[in-house]
Design a protein around this motif. Structure first.
Motif, PDB file in Angstrom:
ATOM      1  N   PHE A 294      16.474   1.186   4.750  1.00 19.67           N
ATOM      2  CA  PHE A 294      15.429   1.912   5.473  1.00 19.67           C
ATOM      3  C   PHE A 294      14.100   1.194   5.341  1.00 19.67           C
ATOM      4  O   PHE A 294      13.711   0.803   4.238  1.00 19.67           O
ATOM      5  N   ILE A 295      13.398   1.053   6.452  1.00 16.66           N
ATOM      6  CA  ILE A 295      12.015   0.587   6.446  1.00 16.66           C
ATOM      7  C   ILE A 295      11.165   1.847   6.441  1.00 16.66           C
ATOM      8  O   ILE A 295      11.278   2.675   7.348  1.00 16.66           O
ATOM      9  N   ILE A 296      10.331   2.009   5.399  1.00 12.82           N
ATOM     10  CA  ILE A 296       9.627   3.285   5.218  1.00 12.82           C
ATOM     11  C   ILE A 296       8.108   3.182   5.403  1.00 12.82           C
ATOM     12  O   ILE A 296       7.401   4.146   5.135  1.00 12.82           O
ATOM     13  N   GLY A 297       7.604   2.044   5.840  1.00 10.04           N
ATOM     14  CA  GLY A 297       6.174   1.966   6.136  1.00 10.04           C
ATOM     15  C   GLY A 297       5.428   0.948   5.299  1.00 10.04           C
ATOM     16  O   GLY A 297       6.026   0.288   4.477  1.00 10.04           O
ATOM     17  N   GLY A 298       4.173   0.847   5.553  1.00  5.72           N
ATOM     18  CA  GLY A 298       3.348   1.558   6.505  1.00  5.72           C
ATOM     19  C   GLY A 298       3.325   0.908   7.886  1.00  5.72           C
ATOM     20  O   GLY A 298       4.257   0.193   8.280  1.00  5.72           O
ATOM     21  N   GLY A 299       2.216   1.142   8.573  1.00 13.54           N
ATOM     22  CA  GLY A 299       2.099   0.753   9.964  1.00 13.54           C
ATOM     23  C   GLY A 299       2.425  -0.703  10.238  1.00 13.54           C
ATOM     24  O   GLY A 299       3.150  -1.021  11.183  1.00 13.54           O
ATOM     25  N   GLU A 300       1.892  -1.604   9.438  1.00 10.41           N
ATOM     26  CA  GLU A 300       2.133  -3.034   9.648  1.00 10.41           C
ATOM     27  C   GLU A 300       3.600  -3.394   9.404  1.00 10.41           C
ATOM     28  O   GLU A 300       4.187  -4.179  10.147  1.00 10.41           O
ATOM     29  N   ILE A 301       4.207  -2.809   8.393  1.00  9.63           N
ATOM     30  CA  ILE A 301       5.609  -3.088   8.079  1.00  9.63           C
ATOM     31  C   ILE A 301       6.517  -2.529   9.175  1.00  9.63           C
ATOM     32  O   ILE A 301       7.508  -3.161   9.551  1.00  9.63           O
TER      33      ILE A 301
ATOM     34  N   LYS B 147       0.832  -1.213   0.000  1.00  9.94           N
ATOM     35  CA  LYS B 147       0.000   0.000   0.000  1.00  9.94           C
ATOM     36  C   LYS B 147       0.864   1.259   0.000  1.00  9.94           C
ATOM     37  O   LYS B 147       0.533   2.231  -0.670  1.00  9.94           O
ATOM     38  N   THR B 148       1.955   1.243   0.742  1.00  9.30           N
ATOM     39  CA  THR B 148       2.872   2.389   0.732  1.00  9.30           C
ATOM     40  C   THR B 148       3.449   2.569  -0.668  1.00  9.30           C
ATOM     41  O   THR B 148       3.482   3.674  -1.198  1.00  9.30           O
ATOM     42  N   PHE B 149       3.880   1.471  -1.277  1.00  6.45           N
ATOM     43  CA  PHE B 149       4.418   1.544  -2.646  1.00  6.45           C
ATOM     44  C   PHE B 149       3.371   2.130  -3.596  1.00  6.45           C
ATOM     45  O   PHE B 149       3.686   2.996  -4.416  1.00  6.45           O
TER      46      PHE B 149
END
Length: 162
Positions: free
Chosen positions: A94-101, A45-47
């Motif tokens: 870097f881990i850039i999201g979202g909430g679950e990730i 979803k972030t992607f």
């Protein structure tokens, strides 16, 4: 050194309806400066919230969809451990999201670059709580509200306690 980078409100809100709930140009610049040249790990979803892949970064997308096609120059994996394995040659993925990730990646993370947006927001995605017993705040830089930023915010850098 695996690093989480995020912007979260005082109630840990990240976004709503797959979008941010604020616009902070200086935070976008900082995100670009820190992540350029590195692997960025994100959920599907972030992607999909990006108009196109971000330049000069290796995109690693985590999704449960077995046949997800993210396009060329993107790596698709089905779990966070595989994502980290795909980024192992990078000195600072870097881990850039979202909430679950963020939640899945937190146990593997050694550093957090958090932009704390001063306000509370209605959201459907949230940043995990930072346990002060596990994390040490090593720097803090306040950015006041101004003509380009509707909210004050603070850049916070945490490292995992040894």
């Amino acid at each position: 050194m695996v690093t989480i980078i995020a912007a979260a409100a005082e109630n840990n809100a990240l976004g709503k309806d797959n979008d941010l709930v604020w616009h902070l140009p200086d935070d976008f610049k900082r995100f670009k400066k820190l992540t350029t040249g590195h692997a960025i790990i994100m959920g599907r979803k972030t992607f999909e919230s990006f108009p196109s892949p971000l330049p000069n970064r290796k995109h690693i997308i985590v999704t449960r969809q077995k046949d997800y096609n993210a396009g060329e120059n993107c790596i698709v994996v089905n779990d966070i451990k595989t994502a980290l394995e795909m980024a192992k040659e990078d000195s600072q993925p870097f881990i850039i999201g979202g909430g679950e990730i963020y939640k899945l990646g937190l146990p593997f993370t050694e550093k957090i670059e958090l932009t704390r947006v001063h306000g509370t927001f209605e959201a459907d995605a949230f940043f995990p709580a930072i346990d002060e017993n596990e994390w040490k705040l090593i720097s803090s830089e306040l950015h006041l509200k101004d003509e380009r930023h509707n909210y004050a915010f603070t850049y916070l850098t945490y490292v995992r306690k040894k």
